[in-house]
Design a protein around this motif. Structure first.
Motif, short mmCIF file in Angstrom:
data_model
loop_
_atom_site.label_atom_id
_atom_site.label_comp_id
_atom_site.label_asym_id
_atom_site.label_seq_id
_atom_site.Cartn_x
_atom_site.Cartn_y
_atom_site.Cartn_z
N ASP A 169 -1.16 3.71 7.85
CA ASP A 169 -2.10 3.75 6.73
C ASP A 169 -2.05 5.10 6.22
N GLU A 175 5.92 -0.03 10.96
CA GLU A 175 5.12 -1.03 9.91
C GLU A 175 5.83 -2.10 9.23
N GLU A 187 0.92 -1.19 -0.07
CA GLU A 187 -0.21 -0.07 -0.08
C GLU A 187 0.67 1.36 -0.02
N ARG A 199 -1.10 1.36 13.58
CA ARG A 199 -1.64 1.10 12.30
C ARG A 199 -2.23 2.15 11.49
#
Length: 391
Positions: free
Chosen positions: A140, A168, A99, A136
């Motif tokens: 993101d 991460e 991502e 988290r």
């Protein structure tokens, strides 16, 4: 009179004298100072008080928020994965964290995260400190951001984002949180009293940080500038370190809790070419990765002249003139705490205190102690006689 406790090798007595003088003068409230010389603890000192009112003594097992020395431990966690062949510092971050490739970051490499050159020095506005407590969620958000400058072209200190970025990677590769990975593979393995995210049952031995006069003031900065966006993404104050949410969170950039001896135990294997008390921690080649210079120049966020290797700053007289040249990796915490790892002399220096100076990096007290330590090391290398630890 404020007492100083611990042990010091006779050859390093001037170091103890320098600490005692600061305690007597009241410029030091509570502290610990450790020097590991090729596996021998030649300085292990602590003293003063855990509180501003000077009513609670600083004990051997007292711990405090060490601010950005936490980044050294987070970088070391990543280096363990490099050593195991599970993380390549020259690989795209997106190899491990798909991502992350969004918004123009497909070619951002792991080394850019570790050296503060990724362009992700803060969260896009609006941001609150609480946003970082959701580690988290913070990761993101960073994965969805565009870099604030071309990655790899300059450093911009990742004040609070270093934790969710590097953490991460640790999480994606190991399935463990950074907090748990450090507890199991570093603090536990090296018997170091250090934790990212404070356990509730340790609260009684924590020394509150004593905040400096004044705080971060960004009012004069251009709101479109990198420093403004960094220090408001999110905004924070030194006093946040004394709050329960900060202490409980996993902030791999800034909320490590420990003392000088615990920091020295974690970092000393680097100074000994990767060898820890029970054997190999890192291969010499992995230690060498630290010294692969990634940038040199005035940092876009804090304005300091910095040479960044992988995870650590490298010495330059324009940064801190009291850290000598050589194969040295270092960094410090806001207010003056300091960690210096010297491979040439196989020495590790760690200074942790609760009374913050206003300095971004280092302080007059840190400079005095480190200078005294190197003077003692110079005398030893010149053949001065040694004896047994004292105090």
């Amino acid at each position: 009179m404020t007492e100083l406790h611990g042990t010091v090798h006779p050859s390093f007595q001037p170091v103890a004298d320098a600490v005692a003088a600061q305690l007597r003068a009241g410029t030091e409230t509570g502290l610990s100072l450790a020097v590991d010389l090729d596996g021998e603890p030649v300085v292990d000192l602590w003293g003063g008080h855990r509180d501003a009112a000077r009513t609670q003594p600083w004990h051997r097992d007292s711990i405090t928020n060490v601010w950005s020395i936490t980044k050294c431990v987070t970088a070391l966690a990543a280096l363990l994965l490099v050593d195991a062949g599970e993380l390549d510092v020259s690989a795209p971050v997106a190899r491990y964290w798909p991502e992350f490739a969004g918004n123009g970051k497909r070619d951002v490499e792991v080394r850019h995260l570790l050296s503060h050159t990724s362009g992700l020095s803060g969260l896009e506005a609006p941001a609150r400190l609480e946003d970082l407590y959701d580690v988290r969620g913070a990761a993101d958000r960073l994965a969805g951001q565009a870099p604030w400058w071309p990655p790899g072209t300059a450093s911009g200190y990742h004040v609070l984002t270093y934790g969710p970025l590097v953490g991460e990677l640790v999480h994606r590769i190991t399935g463990r949180s950074l907090r748990r990975f450090v507890a199991e593979h570093l603090a536990g393995a090296l018997r170091a009293d250090f934790q990212i995210g404070l356990r509730a049952d340790d609260l009684g031995r924590v020394a509150d940080v004593i905040v400096p006069t004044g705080d971060l003031d960004v009012s004069a900065l251009d709101p479109a500038s990198v420093p403004y966006k960094t220090f408001t993404g999110p905004p924070f104050t030194a006093a946040a370190a004394n709050t329960a949410p900060w202490r409980a969170a996993e902030l791999g950039a800034a909320n490590g809790h420990g003392n000088a001896m615990s920091v020295a135990r974690l970092l000393a294997p680097i100074a000994r070419a990767g060898t820890g008390p029970d054997g190999r921690v890192l291969r010499p080649g992995t230690v060498g990765v630290i010294f692969d210079q990634q940038s040199a120049g005035h940092d876009l966020v804090n304005g300091l002249y910095l040479r960044w290797g992988i995870g650590f700053a490298l010495p330059d007289p324009r940064t801190l003139p009291w850290i000598p040249a050589g194969r040295i990796a270092f960094w410090g915490g806001w207010g003056g705490s300091m960690a210096v790892v010297d491979l040439d002399r196989r020495v590790t220096i760690s200074y942790v205190m609760n009374h913050m100076d206003a300095d971004i990096l280092g302080s007059p007290r840190a400079a005095g102690y480190v200078t005294a330590i190197y003077q003692c090391l110079d005398r030893l290398s010149a053949g001065a006689p040694a004896g047994s630890p004292s105090r």
